[in-house]
Design a protein around this motif. Structure first.
Motif, short mmCIF file in Angstrom:
data_model
loop_
_atom_site.label_atom_id
_atom_site.label_comp_id
_atom_site.label_asym_id
_atom_site.label_seq_id
_atom_site.Cartn_x
_atom_site.Cartn_y
_atom_site.Cartn_z
N ALA A 101 0.83 -1.22 0.00
CA ALA A 101 0.00 0.00 0.00
C ALA A 101 0.86 1.27 0.00
N ALA A 102 1.88 1.31 0.84
CA ALA A 102 2.66 2.55 0.98
C ALA A 102 3.49 2.82 -0.28
N GLY A 103 4.21 1.80 -0.75
CA GLY A 103 5.05 1.99 -1.93
C GLY A 103 4.22 2.37 -3.15
N LEU B 73 11.26 -1.94 -5.78
CA LEU B 73 11.72 -3.28 -5.41
C LEU B 73 10.67 -3.98 -4.55
N ASP B 74 10.44 -5.24 -4.82
CA ASP B 74 9.58 -6.03 -3.93
C ASP B 74 9.88 -7.51 -4.19
N LYS B 75 9.68 -8.32 -3.17
CA LYS B 75 9.93 -9.76 -3.37
C LYS B 75 8.86 -10.37 -4.27
N SER B 76 7.71 -9.70 -4.39
CA SER B 76 6.68 -10.20 -5.31
C SER B 76 5.92 -9.03 -5.92
N TRP C 115 -8.90 -3.24 1.59
CA TRP C 115 -8.61 -2.03 2.37
C TRP C 115 -9.86 -1.16 2.40
N CYS C 116 -10.38 -0.91 3.56
CA CYS C 116 -11.56 -0.04 3.68
C CYS C 116 -11.17 1.29 4.30
N TYR C 117 -11.92 2.29 3.95
CA TYR C 117 -11.66 3.63 4.48
C TYR C 117 -12.91 4.47 4.31
N PHE D 109 14.47 -10.06 -3.29
CA PHE D 109 14.40 -10.02 -1.83
C PHE D 109 15.34 -8.92 -1.32
N ILE D 110 14.83 -8.10 -0.41
CA ILE D 110 15.65 -7.01 0.16
C ILE D 110 16.26 -7.51 1.47
N ASN D 111 17.60 -7.37 1.58
CA ASN D 111 18.27 -7.84 2.81
C ASN D 111 18.39 -6.73 3.84
N GLY E 28 4.51 3.62 5.62
CA GLY E 28 3.51 2.57 5.82
C GLY E 28 3.54 2.03 7.25
N THR E 29 3.22 0.75 7.38
CA THR E 29 3.12 0.15 8.72
C THR E 29 4.45 0.25 9.47
N VAL E 30 5.56 -0.02 8.82
CA VAL E 30 6.85 0.05 9.55
C VAL E 30 7.23 1.49 9.88
N TYR F 230 -6.63 0.78 11.11
CA TYR F 230 -6.77 1.52 9.84
C TYR F 230 -5.48 2.25 9.52
N THR F 231 -5.05 2.13 8.27
CA THR F 231 -3.75 2.65 7.84
C THR F 231 -3.84 3.33 6.48
N PHE F 232 -4.80 2.89 5.67
CA PHE F 232 -4.80 3.23 4.25
C PHE F 232 -4.86 4.75 4.00
N ILE F 233 -5.74 5.44 4.71
CA ILE F 233 -5.87 6.88 4.48
C ILE F 233 -4.65 7.63 5.00
C1 LIG Z 1 -5.70 -8.50 5.32
C2 LIG Z 1 -5.52 -7.05 5.72
C3 LIG Z 1 -6.59 -6.17 5.62
C4 LIG Z 1 -6.42 -4.83 5.99
N1 LIG Z 1 -7.50 -4.00 5.89
C5 LIG Z 1 -7.33 -2.69 6.13
C6 LIG Z 1 -8.41 -1.80 5.94
O1 LIG Z 1 -9.54 -2.22 5.67
N2 LIG Z 1 -8.19 -0.47 6.09
C7 LIG Z 1 -6.97 0.02 6.44
O2 LIG Z 1 -6.82 1.24 6.55
N3 LIG Z 1 -5.94 -0.82 6.69
C8 LIG Z 1 -6.08 -2.15 6.53
N4 LIG Z 1 -5.03 -3.00 6.74
C9 LIG Z 1 -3.78 -2.45 7.32
C10 LIG Z 1 -2.84 -1.81 6.26
O3 LIG Z 1 -3.54 -0.87 5.47
C11 LIG Z 1 -2.22 -2.83 5.34
O4 LIG Z 1 -1.48 -3.77 6.10
C12 LIG Z 1 -1.30 -2.19 4.29
O5 LIG Z 1 -1.05 -3.18 3.35
C13 LIG Z 1 0.01 -1.64 4.87
O6 LIG Z 1 0.79 -1.15 3.82
P1 LIG Z 1 2.38 -1.24 3.80
O7 LIG Z 1 2.83 -0.76 2.47
O8 LIG Z 1 2.93 -0.61 5.00
O9 LIG Z 1 2.69 -2.80 3.93
P2 LIG Z 1 2.41 -3.90 2.86
O10 LIG Z 1 1.22 -3.58 2.04
O11 LIG Z 1 2.43 -5.20 3.59
O12 LIG Z 1 3.67 -3.81 1.87
C14 LIG Z 1 4.96 -4.25 2.24
C15 LIG Z 1 5.59 -4.82 0.97
O13 LIG Z 1 6.94 -5.19 1.29
C16 LIG Z 1 7.23 -6.40 0.63
N5 LIG Z 1 8.30 -7.05 1.38
C17 LIG Z 1 8.28 -7.42 2.70
N6 LIG Z 1 9.48 -7.92 3.05
C18 LIG Z 1 10.28 -7.87 1.95
C19 LIG Z 1 11.63 -8.20 1.68
N7 LIG Z 1 12.46 -8.66 2.64
N8 LIG Z 1 12.11 -8.02 0.44
C20 LIG Z 1 11.31 -7.51 -0.56
N9 LIG Z 1 10.03 -7.15 -0.36
C21 LIG Z 1 9.52 -7.32 0.88
C22 LIG Z 1 5.92 -7.19 0.65
O14 LIG Z 1 5.90 -8.14 -0.41
C23 LIG Z 1 4.88 -6.08 0.48
O15 LIG Z 1 4.54 -5.91 -0.88
C24 LIG Z 1 -5.16 -4.35 6.45
C25 LIG Z 1 -4.12 -5.26 6.59
C26 LIG Z 1 -4.29 -6.59 6.24
C27 LIG Z 1 -3.13 -7.54 6.44
#
Ligand SMILES: Cc1cc2nc3c(=O)[nH]c(=O)nc-3n(C[C@H](O)[C@H](O)[C@H](O)COP(=O)(O)OP(=O)(O)OC[C@H]3O[C@@H](n4cnc5c(N)ncnc54)[C@H](O)[C@@H]3O)c2cc1C
Length: 404
Positions: free
Chosen positions: A28-30, A51-54, A63-65, A130-132, A286-288, A298-301
Motif C-alpha cells: 500500500a505505501a510503496g 523493489l519487492d519480493k513479489s 482495504w476499507c476507508y 528479496f531485500i536484505n 507505511g506500517t513500519v 486503519y492505515t490506508f488513508i
Molecule cells: C488483510 C488485511 C486487511 C487490511 N485491511 C485494512 C483496511 O480495511 N483499512 C486500512 O486502513 N488498513 C487495513 N489494513 C492495514 C494496512 O492498510 C495494510 O497492512 C497495508 O497493506 C500496509 O501497507 P504497507 O505498504 O505498510 O505494507 P504492505 O502492504 O504489507 O507492503 C509491504 C511490501 O513489502 C514487501 N516485502 C516485505 N518484506 C520484503 C523483503 N524482505 N524483500 C522484498 N520485499 C519485501 C511485501 O511483499 C509487500 O509488498 C489491512 C491489513 C491486512 C493484512
C-alpha cells in the motif's frame, strides 16, 4: 494471467545501480507514493526503482476507508456502503452515514492499475527481488538485495522494521488478528447497501471479538472473524467461528455457500512510537513507519496523507519531514483504550455499546479519523463509562505525563 503483461525487469540484465528515487516495498505505501509521483509533472520523469519480493498483484487484502477529503482514488473503489451496523451487549445499532461513505479497495486491483500506469514510463523500473538491508553512505540510501546493491539520494522503505524498533517503549502489545472468507451463497441473505462494521454479539472466547461483514451483492460478502488479543489462533478456530456465525445469523449451512477467496491478517495494536528514518536517506513509510492506528488497524488513508506530503516535499526539493501520524492527544486516547482492551474485556464491550448507541456514526468515524475538535471529543467521552478511563490514565501515567 492478467498481470503477466507487466514488463518486469530481469535481474540478470545489466542495471545501473544509481537512481533518483528507490521505493523498497510495493504494498500500500510503496504503490501510493508511486501513484502520487505519476501525478506529478516534476517527478514522473525521475529515474525510479521499485523493489519487492513479489510484484504479482493478487487480491488478498481488502482495504476499507471513509474519507472526508477528495483523495481522487474513486476509480479504485470496489464497493461502497452508505449504512453501517454495530452490535454489542445483545443490541444492534444501524445508521445511514451522511458525511461519509464506507469504501473498499482490493489490493490486487489497486496494484495492477498503478503498476500498469507506471509501466507506461520507461524511467520507472520494477525489480522482483528479496531485500536484505538498508544503510546510508555518502548522501545516498543504499539497498542491499539478492539481485545486487542499489542506491538513491532518497529511499522509501515499507519492508523492514527500523533498527530502533525493539528498543522503543511498549506497555500494551496486542494484535488485531483475523481470517475472512469471501463467500457466495445459494440465496439472497445480504444487504449490499449495509456493512456490518463490528458485531460483538458473538462468543468472546479469546479476547475482544467481533465479526465484520462486507456484502457486495445480495449473495456475496466478505465475512471476517476478528480478535484483539496477544495470541494468534489456529486457522481452523477462526474458520469454525465464521461457520457458526453464518449459521446463526443467516441460517446458512456449509452446503449453502462457496468460499471464493480467503484473507488473513495480524495487525499490531501497540502504544509504540516509530522512527521516521531507518537511517539517513532511508525513510520508513507505511506500517513500519508507524502509520497504523493502534486501536483500529486503519492505515490506508494515513498512507495517502503521508504519500501526498512526501511527494510535495520532493517537488520542492525538500527532505520529507513527515510529522507524527497522531498528535499527542490522540496518542493518549489510543493508549487509554489499548489499556482497557488489554485488561477488561467486559468494560471494552460496554464502551463499544455506549459509543455507538449514544453518538452519531459520522461523528465516531470523524473521531477515529482524528479529525474531531477537543470539544467534540469531550462530548463523545461524556457518553462513555469514565471510571475505566481514569484507571487507564493512572496505569499509563508514566507514558502520558512524559509525552506518550
Ligand atoms: C488483510 C488485511 C486487511 C487490511 N485491511 C485494512 C483496511 O480495511 N483499512 C486500512 O486502513 N488498513 C487495513 N489494513 C492495514 C494496512 O492498510 C495494510 O497492512 C497495508 O497493506 C500496509 O501497507 P504497507 O505498504 O505498510 O505494507 P504492505 O502492504 O504489507 O507492503 C509491504 C511490501 O513489502 C514487501 N516485502 C516485505 N518484506 C520484503 C523483503 N524482505 N524483500 C522484498 N520485499 C519485501 C511485501 O511483499 C509487500 O509488498 C489491512 C491489513 C491486512 C493484512
Amino acid at each position: 494471467m492478467w498481470w503477466s503483461f507487466f514488463n518486469l525487469y530481469h535481474p540478470k540484465m545489466e542495471l545501473n545501480s544509481r537512481f533518483d528515487i528507490i521505493i523498497a516495498g510495493s504494498g500500500a505505501a510503496g504503490l501510493t507514493i508511486i501513484w502520487y509521483i505519476l501525478k506529478s509533472p516534476k517527478l514522473r520523469n525521475k529515474k525510479i526503482l521499485v523493489l519487492d519480493k513479489s510484484i504479482s498483484p493478487i487480491n488478498d487484502k481488502t482495504w476499507c476507508y471513509w474519507e472526508s477529503e477528495n483523495l481522487e482514488i474513486s476509480e479504485f473503489i470496489h464497493h461502497s456502503w452508505s449504512e453501517l451496523e454495530v452490535g454489542a451487549n445483545g443490541k444492534t445499532f444501524s445508521e445511514t452515514l451522511t458525511e461519509y461513505n464506507y469504501n473498499c479497495i482490493r489490493n490486487g486491483d489497486y496494484a495492477a492499475a498503478i503498476i500498469n500506469k507506471a509501466k507506461e514510463l520507461s524511467n520507472i523500473t520494477f525489480l522482483e527481488t528479496f531485500i536484505n538491508s538498508f544503510k546510508s553512505k555518502d548522501q545516498f540510501g543504499v539497498v542491499d538485495t539478492e539481485s545486487g546493491i542499489f542506491e538513491a539520494p532518497i529511499v522509501f522503505q515499507s519492508v523492514l522494521p527500523s533498527p530502533g524498533f525493539d528498543k522503543s517503549k511498549v506497555d500494551v502489545s496486542l494484535i488485531q488478528h483475523f481470517i475472512g472468507w469471501e463467500i457466495e451463497t445459494n440465496r439472497d441473505v445480504f444487504n449490499p447497501e449495509k456493512a456490518i462494521f463490528m458485531d460483538f454479539n458473538v462468543p468472546q472466547k479469546n479476547g475482544v471479538t467481533f465479526m465484520y461483514v462486507l456484502p457486495t451483492q445480495n449473495n456475496t460478502a466478505l465475512v471476517e472473524y476478528t480478535i484483539f488479543s496477544d495470541k494468534l489462533l489456529n486457522e481452523n478456530e477462526y474458520e469454525a467461528e465464521i461457520e457458526d456465525y453464518l449459521e446463526h445469523r443467516y441460517q446458512l449451512t456449509q452446503d449453502d455457500y462457496n468460499v471464493l477467496r480467503k484473507e488473513k491478517g495480524a495487525i499490531p495494536m501497540e502504544d509504540r512510537q516509530f522512527d521516521t528514518w531507518y537511517c539517513d536517506n532511508v525513510m520508513n513509510v507505511g506500517t513500519v513507519g508507524g502509520l497504523t492506528k493502534p486501536t483500529t488497524g486503519y492505515t490506508f488513508i494515513r498512507i495517502h496523507n503521508q504519500s501526498k506530503e512526501i511527494v510535495s516535499a520532493l517537488e520542492q526539493n525538500r527532505k520529507p519531514s513527515v510529522s507524527q501520524s497522531s498528535t499527542y492527544r490522540f496518542r493518549v486516547y489510543d493508549m487509554m483504550l489499548l489499556n482497557i482492551l488489554n485488561t477488561d474485556h467486559e468494560i471494552s464491550l460496554t464502551i463499544f455499546h455506549d459509543l455507538f448507541k449514544k453518538n452519531r456514526f459520522d461523528r465516531i468515524l470523524r473521531f477515529l479519523e482524528e479529525k474531531t475538535s477537543i470539544f467534540q471529543e469531550l462530548s463523545i467521552f461524556s457518553t462513555l463509562p469514565y471510571i475505566p478511563f481514569f484507571k487507564s490514565i493512572y496505569k499509563m501515567k508514566h507514558r502520558i505525563f512524559t509525552g506518550a
